[in-house]
Write an enzyme that holds these catalytic residues in place. Structure first.
Site, PDB file in Angstrom:
ATOM      1  N   VAL A 100      -6.640  -2.935  10.204  1.00 27.93           N
ATOM      2  CA  VAL A 100      -7.687  -3.022  11.180  1.00 27.93           C
ATOM      3  C   VAL A 100      -9.038  -2.762  10.500  1.00 27.93           C
ATOM      4  CG1 VAL A 100      -7.506  -1.043  12.528  1.00 27.93           C
ATOM      5  CG2 VAL A 100      -8.417  -3.090  13.510  1.00 27.93           C
ATOM      6  N   LYS A 114       6.326   0.967  16.518  1.00 35.18           N
ATOM      7  CA  LYS A 114       6.605  -0.301  17.355  1.00 35.18           C
ATOM      8  C   LYS A 114       8.091  -0.287  17.589  1.00 35.18           C
ATOM      9  CE  LYS A 114       2.409  -2.765  15.848  1.00 35.18           C
ATOM     10  NZ  LYS A 114       1.797  -1.471  15.343  1.00 35.18           N
ATOM     11  N   SER A 145       0.855  -1.258  -0.030  1.00 29.67           N
ATOM     12  CA  SER A 145       0.026   0.032  -0.048  1.00 29.67           C
ATOM     13  C   SER A 145       0.983   1.156   0.101  1.00 29.67           C
ATOM     14  CB  SER A 145      -1.043  -0.076   1.236  1.00 29.67           C
ATOM     15  OG  SER A 145      -1.714  -0.985   1.333  1.00 29.67           O
TER      16      SER A 145
END
Length: 329
Positions: free
Chosen positions: A173, A127, A15
């Site tokens: 999500v 992260k 993406s």
């Protein structure tokens, strides 16, 4: 910067790669090379861009240093997107994550120096800040390798861009929730207190270009990103679906998952300046000639850290962001 230049994108069929290519094409490059392992994704992307002759698709793997070096021949700028990114996959197969995210990044550095590429832009993640899972650890190591590369004997500059979740990327999500609503009339959330950083892919790439233009080499550009509660995101998607009796189920936090993500740690805040309204810049602990002097007139941040639990978006703001991204009507 990019006009009439040759650009290589590792992992360019995802993406981020699609949107990066779309916006790069507006800057009139000479050639964009897209290196990835997935033949089917390359064919689909070639069709999507109507077989544009400026796009060159290369089947390859950043683990293969010789093939990577060949792809880097005559390249001016390199965007390093390739990575294993799914937290559960990296937890279950850490050797594979290590080989791609760490050793692959080492190969990118060495190939870029060998081929005298002007600048390498490494795409990192929230992260990597105070990592709680193996994916985060590998991306943190990638950041350190990229920063350290600026101390090596070469003219190539290396910079990191650290961001959070991008709306609608593969495995996002949003897609998961929409499928759950349609197929099960139920959304599963690991913890209803959970918050995350989110940005549209279009805005993320625009910010990425700013860091590409403005970076000196050796710094980490941290995107300032909106934050939201995952519960609020789910509620907005349920409302937009028009379906009745859609339930939210709390599943429990998965291994390596945090309640709140962090883009800037307490330790890093000691070396961070306010670049502008869209970026913080983390300066390295190691000495990179001229870097701290270059940023000496910028104000230091007045935050201990920067996490996703504060300045949360309202549901109406989430709704507007999803509309802008084309995820709801």
């Amino acid at each position: 910067m990019f006009e009439n230049k040759i650009i290589l994108i590792t992992g360019g069929t995802g993406s981020w790669g699609h949107e990066l290519v779309k916006q790069l094409m507006e800057k009139n490059p000479k050639e964009i090379r897209i290196l990835s392992r997935n033949e089917s994704s390359q064919v689909a992307m070639k069709h999507k861009f109507d077989h544009n002759l400026k796009l060159k698709f290369i089947i390859g793997d950043i683990r293969d240093k010789a093939a990577l070096s060949e792809a880097c021949t005559n390249v001016d700028y390199l965007f390093h997107l390739a990575a294993l990114k799914h937290v559960p996959v990296c937890e279950e197969q850490p050797y594979e994550a290590l080989k791609t995210n760490v050793l692959g990044t080492q190969n990118v550095i060495e190939a870029a120096i060998q081929k005298n590429i002007k600048k390498v832009i490494y795409i990192s993640t929230d992260k990597a800040a105070n990592p709680a899972n193996f994916y985060g650890f590998t991306k943190a190591m990638g950041e350190r390798l990229i920063i350290h590369a600026n101390t090596l004997e070469s003219d190539t500059k290396f910079v990191c861009v650290r961001g959070g979740n991008v709306l609608g990327t593969n495995g996002s999500v949003i897609h998961i929730f929409k499928n759950q609503i349609a197929e099960k009339s139920k959304i599963g959330i690991t913890d209803i207190r959970m918050t995350r950083f989110f940005l549209t892919i279009e805005d993320a790439i625009k910010l990425l270009f700013k860091a590409s233009y403005e970076s000196l080499g050796g710094e980490i550009f941290v995107m300032k990103m909106p934050t939201l509660k995952i519960l609020d995101l789910a509620s907005v998607l349920i409302e937009a679906s028009g379906r009745k009796n859609v339930h939210i189920e709390e599943l429990g936090i998965r291994p390596g998952e945090k309640l709140h993500e962090i883009l800037l740690t307490e330790q890093e805040s000691n070396n961070t300046i306010i670049f502008d309204n869209e970026y913080f810049v983390i300066l390295p602990d190691i000495n990179i000639v001229g870097l701290k002097e270059h940023y000496s007139h910028y104000a230091p941040i007045d935050l201990d850290h920067y996490d996703s639990s504060s300045l949360l978006m309202t549901r109406s703001e989430i709704q507007s962001m999803l509309r802008k991204g084309g995820f709801i009507q």
